[in-house]
Design a protein around this motif. Structure first.
Motif, PDB file in Angstrom:
ATOM      1  N   UNK A 130      10.825  15.575  -6.520  1.00 53.62           N
ATOM      2  CA  UNK A 130       9.680  14.785  -6.571  1.00 53.62           C
ATOM      3  C   UNK A 130       9.605  13.911  -5.206  1.00 53.62           C
ATOM      4  N   UNK A 131      10.497  13.802  -4.456  1.00 54.96           N
ATOM      5  CA  UNK A 131      10.404  12.926  -3.357  1.00 54.96           C
ATOM      6  C   UNK A 131      10.219  11.367  -3.797  1.00 54.96           C
ATOM      7  N   UNK A 132      10.888  11.213  -4.874  1.00 49.01           N
ATOM      8  CA  UNK A 132      10.749   9.802  -5.336  1.00 49.01           C
ATOM      9  C   UNK A 132      11.912   9.465  -6.069  1.00 49.01           C
ATOM     10  N   UNK A 133      12.103   8.134  -6.411  1.00 49.74           N
ATOM     11  CA  UNK A 133      13.319   7.532  -7.045  1.00 49.74           C
ATOM     12  C   UNK A 133      13.003   7.875  -8.703  1.00 49.74           C
ATOM     13  N   UNK A 134      13.883   8.402  -9.270  1.00 49.01           N
ATOM     14  CA  UNK A 134      13.641   8.552 -10.855  1.00 49.01           C
ATOM     15  C   UNK A 134      14.341   7.121 -11.418  1.00 49.01           C
TER      16      UNK A 134
ATOM     17  N   UNK B 249       1.453   3.334  -9.263  1.00 50.16           N
ATOM     18  CA  UNK B 249       1.888   2.010  -8.681  1.00 50.16           C
ATOM     19  C   UNK B 249       3.212   1.732  -8.920  1.00 50.16           C
ATOM     20  N   UNK B 250       3.804   1.853 -10.006  1.00 49.43           N
ATOM     21  CA  UNK B 250       5.099   1.459 -10.493  1.00 49.43           C
ATOM     22  C   UNK B 250       5.870   2.455  -9.541  1.00 49.43           C
ATOM     23  N   UNK B 251       5.920   3.540  -9.538  1.00 44.87           N
ATOM     24  CA  UNK B 251       6.743   4.453  -8.597  1.00 44.87           C
ATOM     25  C   UNK B 251       6.620   4.172  -7.243  1.00 44.87           C
ATOM     26  N   UNK B 252       5.452   3.507  -6.765  1.00 43.43           N
ATOM     27  CA  UNK B 252       5.535   3.127  -5.423  1.00 43.43           C
ATOM     28  C   UNK B 252       6.327   2.184  -5.316  1.00 43.43           C
ATOM     29  N   UNK B 253       6.388   1.070  -6.091  1.00 41.57           N
ATOM     30  CA  UNK B 253       7.062  -0.062  -6.078  1.00 41.57           C
ATOM     31  C   UNK B 253       8.651   0.107  -6.304  1.00 41.57           C
ATOM     32  N   UNK B 254       8.986   1.203  -7.049  1.00 42.74           N
ATOM     33  CA  UNK B 254      10.408   1.507  -7.046  1.00 42.74           C
ATOM     34  C   UNK B 254      11.000   1.929  -5.879  1.00 42.74           C
ATOM     35  N   UNK B 255      10.130   2.950  -5.357  1.00 43.52           N
ATOM     36  CA  UNK B 255      10.393   3.578  -4.065  1.00 43.52           C
ATOM     37  C   UNK B 255      10.652   2.507  -2.881  1.00 43.52           C
TER      38      UNK B 255
ATOM     39  N   UNK C 270      10.453  -9.430  -5.718  1.00 41.77           N
ATOM     40  CA  UNK C 270      10.019  -8.382  -6.541  1.00 41.77           C
ATOM     41  C   UNK C 270       8.860  -8.739  -7.208  1.00 41.77           C
ATOM     42  N   UNK C 271       8.528 -10.053  -7.416  1.00 38.48           N
ATOM     43  CA  UNK C 271       7.275 -10.460  -8.203  1.00 38.48           C
ATOM     44  C   UNK C 271       6.094 -10.265  -7.330  1.00 38.48           C
ATOM     45  N   UNK C 272       6.233 -10.858  -6.009  1.00 37.71           N
ATOM     46  CA  UNK C 272       5.180 -10.854  -5.274  1.00 37.71           C
ATOM     47  C   UNK C 272       5.161  -9.293  -4.589  1.00 37.71           C
ATOM     48  N   UNK C 273       6.355  -8.850  -4.561  1.00 38.60           N
ATOM     49  CA  UNK C 273       6.223  -7.378  -4.261  1.00 38.60           C
ATOM     50  C   UNK C 273       5.294  -6.391  -5.119  1.00 38.60           C
ATOM     51  N   UNK C 274       5.821  -6.653  -6.225  1.00 41.80           N
ATOM     52  CA  UNK C 274       4.910  -5.838  -7.213  1.00 41.80           C
ATOM     53  C   UNK C 274       3.371  -6.188  -7.237  1.00 41.80           C
ATOM     54  N   UNK C 275       3.227  -7.641  -7.246  1.00 42.16           N
ATOM     55  CA  UNK C 275       1.514  -8.215  -6.905  1.00 42.16           C
ATOM     56  C   UNK C 275       0.878  -7.395  -5.987  1.00 42.16           C
ATOM     57  N   UNK C 276       1.821  -7.232  -4.648  1.00 41.75           N
ATOM     58  CA  UNK C 276       1.018  -6.750  -3.715  1.00 41.75           C
ATOM     59  C   UNK C 276       0.707  -5.279  -3.608  1.00 41.75           C
ATOM     60  N   UNK C 277       1.612  -4.707  -4.504  1.00 41.09           N
ATOM     61  CA  UNK C 277       1.379  -2.975  -4.647  1.00 41.09           C
ATOM     62  C   UNK C 277       0.176  -2.983  -5.626  1.00 41.09           C
ATOM     63  N   UNK C 278       0.086  -3.983  -6.393  1.00 44.16           N
ATOM     64  CA  UNK C 278      -1.181  -3.926  -7.203  1.00 44.16           C
ATOM     65  C   UNK C 278      -2.439  -4.255  -6.611  1.00 44.16           C
ATOM     66  N   UNK C 279      -2.351  -5.106  -5.816  1.00 42.60           N
ATOM     67  CA  UNK C 279      -3.549  -5.957  -5.230  1.00 42.60           C
ATOM     68  C   UNK C 279      -3.988  -5.262  -3.816  1.00 42.60           C
ATOM     69  N   UNK C 280      -3.048  -4.513  -3.066  1.00 43.82           N
ATOM     70  CA  UNK C 280      -3.521  -3.874  -1.851  1.00 43.82           C
ATOM     71  C   UNK C 280      -5.016  -2.976  -2.273  1.00 43.82           C
ATOM     72  N   UNK C 281      -4.621  -2.111  -3.296  1.00 42.57           N
ATOM     73  CA  UNK C 281      -5.928  -1.544  -3.388  1.00 42.57           C
ATOM     74  C   UNK C 281      -7.122  -2.218  -3.808  1.00 42.57           C
TER      75      UNK C 281
END
Lengths: 239, 308, 239, 308
Positions: free
Chosen positions: D253-257, D223-229, D126-137
């Motif tokens: 929405x095509x996303x997770x609420x 980014x948060x939505x992308x991570x949840x999805x 989760x933490x590295x996963x979230x970091x990657x979402x933040x960092x790829x851009x």
């Protein structure tokens, strides 16, 4: 019944873990008189833990022994407050912790003397006598250090600041009068010690969970590893 | 006058009565007595460390309580003994300084490491056992305060010895690993326990004077033999082998014969380079130094109080 | 075969326990470059331990895995020298220990490159490259600290004095040329560091027994408790 | 002249090309960039602590090696990032001072304790996963040295994330106790992971300028939505329940609420009174202070060498 068992485990864990930290002071005290006193307090608390675990095992239907509770549970099953598990600091930190702990515990045990379960009531009655002595020991040292040298005063102040962020947790979900009693006693001791009540911020819980929920500090894992090492390495052994 | 007090001293000792703090006593007696009591006190205090090492890890709460109480008793013994030394004009702080600067000794047995929980039992059985052999005669020491301290100490030591032996009994009824642990601990502590009685009589220069003063009542070799004779049947009952192939009953002597002791081992450990000498003294020094500000605060506070 | 297994276990234990002490330095190094270097050395040694344990389990007929050796043996079954288990001191003590350890280990591994067992020979050949780097790292720091400030010089001297009493044990029952090589290398490093070879006394064995016989210092029990705590608390778990 | 370099800067950023250390850049950009890179570097260094806590206790040698290598990588990331900040004129020692005096922040996620070995896996997942979402851009950041550092870091982080997830997969196939450990760790880290993306967009004052400068490319909420999805199916594959009863697929929405985030929790932890803030900064301070004499010795020695 589950509530009674939980109460016994929580109070037993507080006692066992505080006793563990006192055991680690053994051979390190500033005077031989303090070696004797600290071992004595550690023994009293160890005794309380044993009675409380035995009672918990009897009422929770598992029939677990005192040793099952101490040596075969995982960290998240220990319900002690975080205050007791903090790594040991200097003698002033010990005095601060012991003062806070025994003032609180005395208030708790005093109320349990009239508890509905007669076994717990008897354990509490014995505990009240013991913890009264523990509190007096800590209070006397708090006054000596606070109203001693400039250096000891500063150490005592720092010791109180170290433990104070964990005080709120002792009164979490408790009757408000417990805190009133605690503040009153602490106020008197600190005043005699010429010290102010600490103003440091509370240490946060972890998303609403604290020691009583089995969520501890990182120091706890090392304490449990030490406590359980021989028992775990020898499954099936009787000692 | 001097003749009179000297006569009183000699007569008291000869009659097996006790010298008290108010009595005159020869300087040499005082010095010897202070050294003996101080070294005994130091041994109690340093002796807390090898056993204290296992308190937090004791594998049952009952054994934990027994061990913590035992180590507490040792601190208590240290306290009585330093007090007894103070009746002879010694000062506890000075004696502690002599210990941590390595100018006074303590029992060499405490310079061996404790490596398993079985060591706790073996120290109770063998080390406390040997200490009792050494100490029971001291309950009749000519110096009153020391003799009285020893009576109390011996009583508690016997209790500790029984507890140690009982732990070993329990372990020997346990898993093969526990049995092996007991045997291995016995192997490590047997010879050092025999060395606790000091060098052989031929090599023990102070014995004659100490026996005349009734500070000491039996020779080292006598006490050692007594300990061996006592321990062999205990080992048999326990089911452990004592690590000495020459150990055998001697019908003629009415005693057990035993193999030669490696005195070079004892000398090396006494000289200070044993397995744990450095750690033991360092730990005691650190506790003493870390506690300096606490003791100072207590005395400053007491002075403030008395002024009020 | 039993001798080969014993050799693998002894060298594996040295590596695992030294690695453990390096792991405890993690997040405590004086510079980030040293964080990286110390972790690297710890990883190399951990890797050596894994290969050596695996070989030991294959040749001793027990089929034990690397994890069986690390997590399911008792203290007295660990055959490492006492040097590696000593409690961590300051950075100079680490440098002293690492200098002594890797100079010795490099000499040992160099000889094993032509060992009769081809697996051990291959492990040794890989180890020689790694430990050469470890020794150079320690030697460079020893020179910097010895020939740095007055304070660092004193710390480096004290660090060497702390580990030196355990050096004799490394050469106990070994061919004399190993010690000659060691003394020669240490002599050169200490001379560049403007330091004298320590003159402190050897630390005694326990009635003739040392680390290689499974007789350790009191620090070892705590290290093993830490190392094995999670594994022992979860019997039957696979990670 | 000033106009020209400013135009060059604007044009470079607008064309999605990279600013290099030799290029002129606005002071505000420099300051923002230094702060961003420094906080990222601090996060890598402080982030070593919660995972480093389990290295000595890792229950298999393979997991121990993986974890030690990961923590080593984090030290390496810290090094690149401080170097990137130095290309903007910052000084590593000064940045460290800002960290240990609490004048600069690091990611709040590291102020939560690691309580079981499962936390190591969940941090990877989760933490590295979230970091990657933040960092790829950030690999397309307008500042060249940072962008290049991020490319290398993201590659390593993806590797760490896979290793973390693989550990959890292994544990979920293990004993019931191991499964419970994974669930419990997931419960503790899920919400703090969502908070890693920062406050909701409406409450994130710097986002607009950062996006214009192409320091930042997506809003916090995106980014948060992308991570949840991304995480929901991963949790399902693992067999753990994410601790949010409102989590549900939204077809429209095509996303997770997902449920509301407790922003007061994040504020409290950022303010400094989270469960581990004091320990984390104190540990870093102690390492820095304990190392002062070592760094001084190295520089004195280097000076001596250059004189020779």
């Amino acid at each position: 019944r589950p509530e009674l068992a939980r109460l016994c485990v929580a109070l037993g864990d507080d006692a066992l873990v505080m006793s563990h930290r006192l055991q680690q002071w053994c051979t390190n005290a500033p005077e031989l008189e303090d070696e004797v006193a600290l071992a004595n307090i550690g023994l009293d608390l160890l005794g309380q833990a044993r009675w409380l675990y035995t009672r918990a095992g009897a009422v929770d239907g598992t029939g677990r022994s005192e040793d099952d509770f101490a040596f075969l549970r995982s960290e998240s099953e220990f319900l002690n407050v975080r205050l007791v598990e903090l790594p040991n600091g200097d003698f002033a930190e010990l005095v601060a912790r012991l003062l806070v702990f025994s003032t609180w515990r005395l208030a708790v045990l005093t109320r349990l003397v009239s508890y509905v379960d007669p076994v717990v009531a008897a354990i509490a009655a014995k505990g009240v006598k013991e913890v009264t002595y523990h509190r007096d020991y800590a209070a006397r040292w708090c006054v000596r250090l606070g109203d001693g040298t400039a250096y000891s005063r500063e150490r005592m102040r720092a010791g109180l600041d170290t433990v104070w962020p964990f005080v709120w947790e002792l009164f979490d979900r408790a009757e408000p009068d417990l805190r009133v009693e605690f503040d009153e006693v602490l106020g008197r001791v600190l005043s005699a010690a010429t010290l102010a009540v600490p103003t440091v911020a509370d240490r946060a819980d972890v998303l609403g969970k604290v020691g009583r929920d089995g969520v501890h500090t990182e120091a706890m894992g090392y304490l449990i590893a030490d406590l359980q090492s021989v028992a775990r390495a020898n499954p099936g052994a009787v000692w | 006058m001097t003749a009179t007090v000297e006569e009183h001293f000699e007569a008291t000792v000869a009659a097996d009565q006790r010298i008290e703090p108010r009595d005159w006593l020869p300087d040499a007696y005082r010095k010897t007595m202070i050294r003996q009591i101080a070294q005994h006190a130091h041994s109690e205090i340093i002796g807390m460390q090898p056993e204290g090492n296992w308190i937090t890890r004791a594998p049952s709460l009952r054994r934990k309580a027994i061990l913590l109480a035992k180590v507490q008793d040792e601190a208590g013994h240290g306290l009585y003994l330093y007090s007894a030394a103070e009746t002879l004009g010694a000062d506890r702080t000075e004696l502690t300084e002599l210990l941590i600067s390595r100018r006074q000794k303590y029992s060499s047995i405490f310079n061996y490491p404790t490596l398993t929980f079985a060591d706790v039992g073996v120290i109770g059985w063998l080390v406390d056992g040997a200490a009792i052999c050494n100490q029971v005669p001291l309950c009749r020491s000519s110096y009153g305060p020391y003799a009285r301290a020893m009576i109390r100490i011996c009583k508690e030591e016997s209790f500790h010895q029984r507890q140690g032996y009982e732990l070993l009994m329990t372990m020997m009824r346990g898993t093969p690993e526990q049995q092996a642990m007991v045997q291995e601990a016995t192997n490590r502590f047997w010879w050092p326990s025999l060395m606790m009685f000091g060098p052989p009589d031929g090599d023990s220069p102070n014995t004659a004077q100490s026996m005349a003063w009734k500070i000491k009542r039996h020779t080292n070799d006598d006490l050692r033999q007594r300990f061996v004779d006592m321990s062999v049947p205990q080992a048999e009952a326990l089911g452990v082998t004592l690590p000495d192939p020459l150990l055998a009953w001697n019908e003629d002597r009415g005693h057990y014969d035993f193999g030669p002791i490696d005195w070079s081992e004892l000398k090396r450990v006494i000289a200070g380079d044993g397995p744990c000498n450095a750690e033991r003294v360092e730990r005691r020094r650190r506790a003493h130094e870390d506690g300096a500000w606490v003791r100072e605060a207590a005395s400053v506070h007491a002075a403030k109080e008395s002024e009020r």
